[in-house]
Design a protein around this motif. Structure first.
Motif, PDB file in Angstrom:
ATOM      1  N   LEU A 105       0.842  -1.185   0.000  1.00 20.79           N
ATOM      2  CA  LEU A 105       0.000   0.000   0.000  1.00 20.79           C
ATOM      3  C   LEU A 105       0.879   1.238   0.000  1.00 20.79           C
ATOM      4  CD1 LEU A 105      -2.972   1.013   0.274  1.00 20.79           C
ATOM      5  CD2 LEU A 105      -2.612   1.030   2.751  1.00 20.79           C
ATOM      6  N   GLN A 106       0.482   2.266  -0.762  1.00 21.01           N
ATOM      7  CA  GLN A 106       1.229   3.511  -0.817  1.00 21.01           C
ATOM      8  C   GLN A 106       0.301   4.685  -0.518  1.00 21.01           C
ATOM      9  OE1 GLN A 106       3.897   4.223  -4.039  1.00 21.01           O
ATOM     10  NE2 GLN A 106       4.564   2.094  -4.198  1.00 21.01           N
ATOM     11  N   ILE A 107       0.906   5.842  -0.287  1.00 23.62           N
ATOM     12  CA  ILE A 107       0.149   7.048   0.028  1.00 23.62           C
ATOM     13  C   ILE A 107       0.769   8.228  -0.701  1.00 23.62           C
ATOM     14  CG2 ILE A 107       1.506   7.596   2.102  1.00 23.62           C
ATOM     15  CD1 ILE A 107      -2.291   8.015   1.954  1.00 23.62           C
ATOM     16  N   THR A 108      -0.062   9.119  -1.219  1.00 19.27           N
ATOM     17  CA  THR A 108       0.405  10.378  -1.780  1.00 19.27           C
ATOM     18  C   THR A 108      -0.275  11.495  -0.998  1.00 19.27           C
ATOM     19  OG1 THR A 108       0.526  11.774  -3.775  1.00 19.27           O
ATOM     20  CG2 THR A 108      -1.339  10.250  -3.644  1.00 19.27           C
ATOM     21  N   ILE A 109       0.508  12.501  -0.570  1.00 14.72           N
ATOM     22  CA  ILE A 109       0.031  13.537   0.352  1.00 14.72           C
ATOM     23  C   ILE A 109       0.346  14.914  -0.211  1.00 14.72           C
ATOM     24  CG2 ILE A 109       0.125  14.418   2.720  1.00 14.72           C
ATOM     25  CD1 ILE A 109       1.437  11.776   3.549  1.00 14.72           C
ATOM     26  N   THR A 110      -0.556  15.865   0.026  1.00 13.92           N
ATOM     27  CA  THR A 110      -0.297  17.262  -0.307  1.00 13.92           C
ATOM     28  C   THR A 110      -0.954  18.142   0.744  1.00 13.92           C
ATOM     29  OG1 THR A 110      -0.516  18.978  -2.013  1.00 13.92           O
ATOM     30  CG2 THR A 110      -2.338  17.409  -1.831  1.00 13.92           C
ATOM     31  N   HIS A 111      -0.317  19.261   1.073  1.00 10.96           N
ATOM     32  CA  HIS A 111      -0.926  20.205   2.013  1.00 10.96           C
ATOM     33  C   HIS A 111      -0.456  21.613   1.700  1.00 10.96           C
ATOM     34  CE1 HIS A 111       2.962  19.765   4.076  1.00 10.96           C
ATOM     35  NE2 HIS A 111       2.719  18.463   4.140  1.00 10.96           N
ATOM     36  N   CYS A 112      -1.340  22.565   1.935  1.00  7.47           N
ATOM     37  CA  CYS A 112      -1.046  23.974   1.675  1.00  7.47           C
ATOM     38  C   CYS A 112      -1.898  24.814   2.626  1.00  7.47           C
ATOM     39  CB  CYS A 112      -1.357  24.326   0.215  1.00  7.47           C
ATOM     40  SG  CYS A 112      -0.987  26.032  -0.244  1.00  7.47           S
ATOM     41  N   HIS A 114      -4.105  25.739   5.291  1.00  4.61           N
ATOM     42  CA  HIS A 114      -4.963  25.017   6.235  1.00  4.61           C
ATOM     43  C   HIS A 114      -5.777  23.905   5.564  1.00  4.61           C
ATOM     44  CE1 HIS A 114      -3.975  27.961   9.271  1.00  4.61           C
ATOM     45  NE2 HIS A 114      -4.298  28.927   8.436  1.00  4.61           N
ATOM     46  N   ILE A 115      -5.286  23.389   4.435  1.00  2.15           N
ATOM     47  CA  ILE A 115      -5.999  22.319   3.745  1.00  2.15           C
ATOM     48  C   ILE A 115      -5.004  21.249   3.312  1.00  2.15           C
ATOM     49  CG2 ILE A 115      -5.846  23.476   1.493  1.00  2.15           C
ATOM     50  CD1 ILE A 115      -8.672  22.314   0.901  1.00  2.15           C
ATOM     51  N   ALA A 116      -5.466  20.005   3.314  1.00  2.00           N
ATOM     52  CA  ALA A 116      -4.614  18.882   2.925  1.00  2.00           C
ATOM     53  C   ALA A 116      -5.440  17.861   2.174  1.00  2.00           C
ATOM     54  CB  ALA A 116      -3.961  18.241   4.150  1.00  2.00           C
ATOM     55  N   ALA A 117      -4.744  17.022   1.409  1.00  4.48           N
ATOM     56  CA  ALA A 117      -5.402  15.942   0.683  1.00  4.48           C
ATOM     57  C   ALA A 117      -4.440  14.762   0.607  1.00  4.48           C
ATOM     58  CB  ALA A 117      -5.807  16.384  -0.720  1.00  4.48           C
ATOM     59  N   ALA A 118      -5.006  13.574   0.510  1.00  2.41           N
ATOM     60  CA  ALA A 118      -4.193  12.368   0.418  1.00  2.41           C
ATOM     61  C   ALA A 118      -4.988  11.290  -0.302  1.00  2.41           C
ATOM     62  CB  ALA A 118      -3.768  11.884   1.801  1.00  2.41           C
ATOM     63  N   ILE A 119      -4.253  10.383  -0.950  1.00  2.00           N
ATOM     64  CA  ILE A 119      -4.869   9.206  -1.558  1.00  2.00           C
ATOM     65  C   ILE A 119      -4.065   7.990  -1.139  1.00  2.00           C
ATOM     66  CG2 ILE A 119      -5.534   8.002  -3.675  1.00  2.00           C
ATOM     67  CD1 ILE A 119      -5.712  10.680  -5.089  1.00  2.00           C
ATOM     68  N   ALA A 120      -4.733   7.000  -0.541  1.00  3.32           N
ATOM     69  CA  ALA A 120      -4.134   5.701  -0.264  1.00  3.32           C
ATOM     70  C   ALA A 120      -4.447   4.804  -1.456  1.00  3.32           C
ATOM     71  CB  ALA A 120      -4.690   5.110   1.029  1.00  3.32           C
ATOM     72  N   PHE A 121      -3.418   4.113  -1.969  1.00  8.92           N
ATOM     73  CA  PHE A 121      -3.621   3.346  -3.197  1.00  8.92           C
ATOM     74  C   PHE A 121      -2.711   2.124  -3.227  1.00  8.92           C
ATOM     75  CE2 PHE A 121      -0.313   6.470  -3.860  1.00  8.92           C
ATOM     76  CZ  PHE A 121       0.660   5.823  -4.605  1.00  8.92           C
ATOM     77  N   PRO A 122      -3.097   1.084  -3.976  1.00 10.58           N
ATOM     78  CA  PRO A 122      -2.244  -0.102  -4.082  1.00 10.58           C
ATOM     79  C   PRO A 122      -1.001   0.202  -4.910  1.00 10.58           C
ATOM     80  CG  PRO A 122      -4.115  -0.289  -5.568  1.00 10.58           C
ATOM     81  CD  PRO A 122      -4.347   0.952  -4.748  1.00 10.58           C
ATOM     82  N   GLU A 123       0.105  -0.415  -4.546  1.00 12.94           N
ATOM     83  CA  GLU A 123       1.361  -0.175  -5.255  1.00 12.94           C
ATOM     84  C   GLU A 123       1.255  -0.524  -6.735  1.00 12.94           C
ATOM     85  OE1 GLU A 123       6.107  -1.343  -4.830  1.00 12.94           O
ATOM     86  OE2 GLU A 123       4.669  -1.914  -3.288  1.00 12.94           O
ATOM     87  N   ALA A 124       0.364  -1.445  -7.070  1.00 13.45           N
ATOM     88  CA  ALA A 124       0.206  -1.865  -8.459  1.00 13.45           C
ATOM     89  C   ALA A 124      -0.346  -0.764  -9.353  1.00 13.45           C
ATOM     90  CB  ALA A 124      -0.707  -3.092  -8.538  1.00 13.45           C
ATOM     91  N   HIS A 125      -0.980   0.241  -8.753  1.00 16.28           N
ATOM     92  CA  HIS A 125      -1.591   1.305  -9.556  1.00 16.28           C
ATOM     93  C   HIS A 125      -1.155   2.663  -9.024  1.00 16.28           C
ATOM     94  CE1 HIS A 125      -4.488   4.095 -11.239  1.00 16.28           C
ATOM     95  NE2 HIS A 125      -4.831   3.166 -12.116  1.00 16.28           N
TER      96      HIS A 125
END
Length: 254
Positions: A105-112, A114-125
């Motif tokens: 499992l992998q994660i991509t994170i962004t924040h700026c 007072h707001i943030a976003a993230a997506i947890a996703f399988p390594e295959a995609h």
């Protein structure tokens, strides 16, 4: 408490396969207390958090909270266990989930701000996400990193200039996260060769990375971009996100 939290399970549909992912967006303006940090951060993250200055502490906490909500929803983990999750920094500062699982499992994170976003996703995609504030003060800096073809592409549309520039920037940042290069590579390598204006979003493609595409949309005063393999189809509930975080259009038209 003024925390906004949005969770959405995404379905990445491929011609021969299907993958799930978990999107999380969150915003918060009030300061985090020590008790919040203890409930969200792993002990290894706490050591790093305590060394940060106030502004960076807030951003770090919000980013980690968002990431762990996405991981928790993806893995069906209960919220009280957030502090047991450890999101470590890799050698290029990319987030690495330290969680024993049979499925990588992998994660991509962004924040700026007072707001943030993230997506947890399988390594295959692979997938990458980025968001930035639409701010006239950033125009000159972003312009200096754009190619002549990209500037002309914007000029040929009726898009709001600041929003369009920010959209290109976030598209490139989200692509760099998939490639795990960050912005250590000249931005001209990530040149955008086409953008398609949709009803509630923009879709872009790349000169040197034809296998990827990005979807960009407004989130309040910010622009958010999600980069994904081009042959993948998926939908994000953009109207609901915009209603929650306060905007009515993907990229303003002048």
């Amino acid at each position: 408490m003024d925390t906004l939290l949005y969770l959405e399970e995404l379905a990445f549909i491929r011609p021969d396969n299907r993958f799930k992912a978990q999107l999380c967006l969150s915003s918060r303006t009030t300061p985090y207390e020590d008790a919040d940090a203890l409930s969200v951060l792993h002990e290894q993250e706490l050591a790093y958090y305590r060394k940060l200055q106030y502004i960076r502490k807030h951003s770090f906490m919000l980013g980690r909270y968002c990431a762990k909500q996405a991981i928790s929803a993806y893995t069906r983990m209960a919220e009280p266990q957030l502090g047991q999750l450890w999101v470590q920094q890799g050698v290029f500062q990319q987030p690495v989930i330290m969680l024993p699982r049979t499925e990588p499992l992998q994660i991509t994170i962004t924040h700026c701000d007072h707001i943030a976003a993230a997506i947890a996703f399988p390594e295959a995609h692979p997938v990458g996400i980025d968001l930035e504030k639409i701010d006239g003060a950033n125009v000159s800096a972003i312009e200096s990193r754009m190619t002549a073809n990209e500037k002309q592409m914007i000029a040929d549309t009726s898009l709001d200039y600041e929003a369009a520039l920010t959209m290109l920037w976030t598209s490139k940042e989200s692509l760099s996260k998939i490639l795990k290069t960050g912005l250590m590579t000249p931005l001209s390598v990530y040149e955008i060769d086409h953008m398609d204006i949709k009803q509630d979003c923009m879709v872009t493609s790349y000169t040197n990375f034809a296998q990827y595409s990005s979807v960009s949309f407004r989130v309040g005063r910010y622009m958010c971009s999600i980069t994904h393999p081009k042959r993948t189809e998926f939908k994000v509930n953009i109207p609901e996100i915009q209603q929650l975080f306060g905007t009515s259009s993907a990229v303003d038209v002048q």
